[in-house]
Design an enzyme around this catalytic site. Structure first.
Site, short mmCIF file in Angstrom:
data_model
loop_
_atom_site.label_atom_id
_atom_site.label_comp_id
_atom_site.label_asym_id
_atom_site.label_seq_id
_atom_site.Cartn_x
_atom_site.Cartn_y
_atom_site.Cartn_z
N HIS A 95 -3.17 5.90 4.13
CA HIS A 95 -4.05 4.79 3.75
C HIS A 95 -3.50 3.45 4.21
CE1 HIS A 95 -5.91 1.90 0.86
NE2 HIS A 95 -6.95 2.70 0.93
N SER A 138 -11.26 -0.86 0.62
CA SER A 138 -9.90 -0.82 1.15
C SER A 138 -9.86 -1.26 2.61
CB SER A 138 -9.32 0.60 1.06
OG SER A 138 -8.83 0.88 -0.21
N ASP A 195 0.83 -1.20 0.00
CA ASP A 195 0.00 0.00 0.00
C ASP A 195 0.87 1.26 0.00
OD1 ASP A 195 -2.27 1.89 1.01
OD2 ASP A 195 -3.27 -0.05 0.83
#
Length: 451
Positions: free
Chosen positions: A190, A382, A155
């Site tokens: 994230h 996600s 990620d």
């Protein structure tokens, strides 16, 4: 226009170029509309020599080893300015490269055993009660916490959050394909949230906000930049690294909360190929379905792969009561490319509270999402994906001998049917406790909890 060389090239080799590359090569001639005809040839030659295209080259290895094909391709490209081969991906017999149109033409006119060339397009990140609602806490109380199982978060990176560092450091390794830094960091936020979704232990909240596998190890693999975007080649590089270092870092699960729009004309793109190689190497791969719902046929790649666990999102309405849950409107629907039944299952993905990366891009632009000092709220498949990855870690702790196929089967058989079409829910809603206790009669679960 049809007489120009790049037009002819795309026509002659249409099956060897993906749709994006064909369009890029044809768009080379867009300036010609405002250019006098007598300048077309000189302009074409100039653009062919100077315009650069990031690509992934897949070689056909039926008769010739990859090393021979790469050697010949390098020799041809070396003679062309502005072009170079970059990284080799042995698992998929491919490499990344920067090529001019002239170099592409040269490679195609010589026998380099090229199966297909893909445009190295953009890939993006797919943006408190989640663990209780999937019944993970009951397993944690029985001693199933993901201990001795490691999850690679491929990620935007991983911030060294207290919930991953205390009371012991569980960030096992870190690899940065964007800025080549050595120490763990996350300039977007994230990836840190995803790491907490899977393996946060709630250290900073007295256990209130924690993932299903609070004792799993975390491997941070940074393949997306500060803005949460990357390219096919960086993602492939990150997963190839996981395959290469599987034994060294004991990588059991890969969590991929990223994706790109799938090309319906090609269901076996580089992302699909590399996640399937990871799967075949013995790593469970969980992939986000995408956030392009509620329309059908919106599953993102590499979630279109028939092998991996593709995760859609359910909105648990911030309660542990399943009666009021519904599939999140943003969650992508199937079927996937080629008619493959997707998603595989659903997990919580709406307003999930997890780890905050202070000073990161998301932390700065969405301050209202902050929860207390150390946490952050985000929604998307996600978030659902690493939650599923954490449950996969619990299954592997209970059944360490299980193959990826067996882990997937366990997750699907345990999912709770919501009575919705399979292209919406897959097998149903993820149930961690049931996934581990399905085989209780064999005695395996009882033994594993006593380890």
């Amino acid at each position: 226009m049809l007489g120009f060389s790049m037009i002819q090239l795309t026509r002659n080799y249409s099956e060897r170029f993906d749709k994006d590359l064909r369009q890029k090569l044809i768009h080379l001639y867009k300036p010609f509309r405002r250019t006098p005809c007598f300048l077309h040839r000189p302009l074409e030659n100039f653009l062919k020599r100077t315009k650069k295209f990031p690509v992934i080259i897949e070689f056909d290895q039926k008769d010739v080893p990859l090393s021979s094909s790469l050697k010949k391709a390098r020799q041809l490209v070396r003679k062309k300015a502005r072009s170079k081969l970059k990284y080799e991906y042995s698992s998929t017999s491919s490499c990344s490269a920067i090529l001019t149109a002239s170099s592409i033409e040269k490679l195609m006119h010589n026998d380099c055993h090229i199966k297909k060339i893909y445009y190295d397009r953009e890939v993006k990140a797919l943006l408190d009660v989640a663990s209780p609602s999937i019944h993970a806490e009951q397993l944690n109380e029985q001693g199933l916490t993901g201990k001795d199982v490691n999850i690679a978060i491929v990620d935007t990176g991983v911030h060294p959050h207290p919930d991953l560092k205390q009371p012991t450091n569980r960030i096992i390794a870190f690899k940065d394909f964007i800025n080549n830094k050595m120490e763990p960091y996350d300039d977007n936020g994230h990836g840190t949230h995803c790491a907490g979704d899977a393996a946060g232990n709630g250290f900073s909240s007295n256990g209130k906000y924690r993932g299903p596998a609070p004792e799993s190890g975390v491997i941070g693999v940074k393949v997306l930049n500060q803005m949460g975007s990357g390219s096919l080649s960086t993602i492939v590089s990150g997963i190839q690294w996981c395959i290469n270092h599987k034994e060294e870092h004991q990588i059991n699960v890969i969590s991929l909360s990223l994706g790109a729009a799938a090309d319906e004309s090609d269901c076996n793109d580089p992302l699909v190929q590399i996640v399937e190689k990871a799967w075949e190497s013995g790593i469970v791969v969980c992939v986000a379905a995408g956030n392009s719902g509620p329309d059908q046929r919106t599953i993102a790649t590499p979630g279109i792969s028939s092998k991996v666990v593709t995760v859609g999102a359910i909105d648990d309405q911030n309660t542990v009561d399943r009666a009021d849950e519904e599939v999140a409107s943003f969650s992508s629907r199937g079927p996937a490319c080629g008619g493959v039944s997707k998603p595989d299952l659903l997990a919580p993905g709406a307003n999930i509270i997890s780890l905050r990366a202070p000073g990161s891009f998301l932390d700065k632009i969405t301050k209202s999402n902050r929860v207390e000092d150390n946490y952050f709220s985000l929604s998307g498949t996600s978030m659902a994906t690493p939650i599923c990855s954490g449950v996969a870690a619990l299954v592997l702790q209970a059944y360490p001998e299980f193959s990826p196929d067996e882990v997937k089967q366990q997750l699907l058989q345990a999912a709770v049917d919501r009575g919705l079409p399979s292209y919406v829910q897959g097998a149903g809603y993820l149930d961690a406790e049931k996934a581990v206790t399905l085989n209780d009669n064999s005695g395996k679960s009882e033994k594993s909890t006593q380890r």
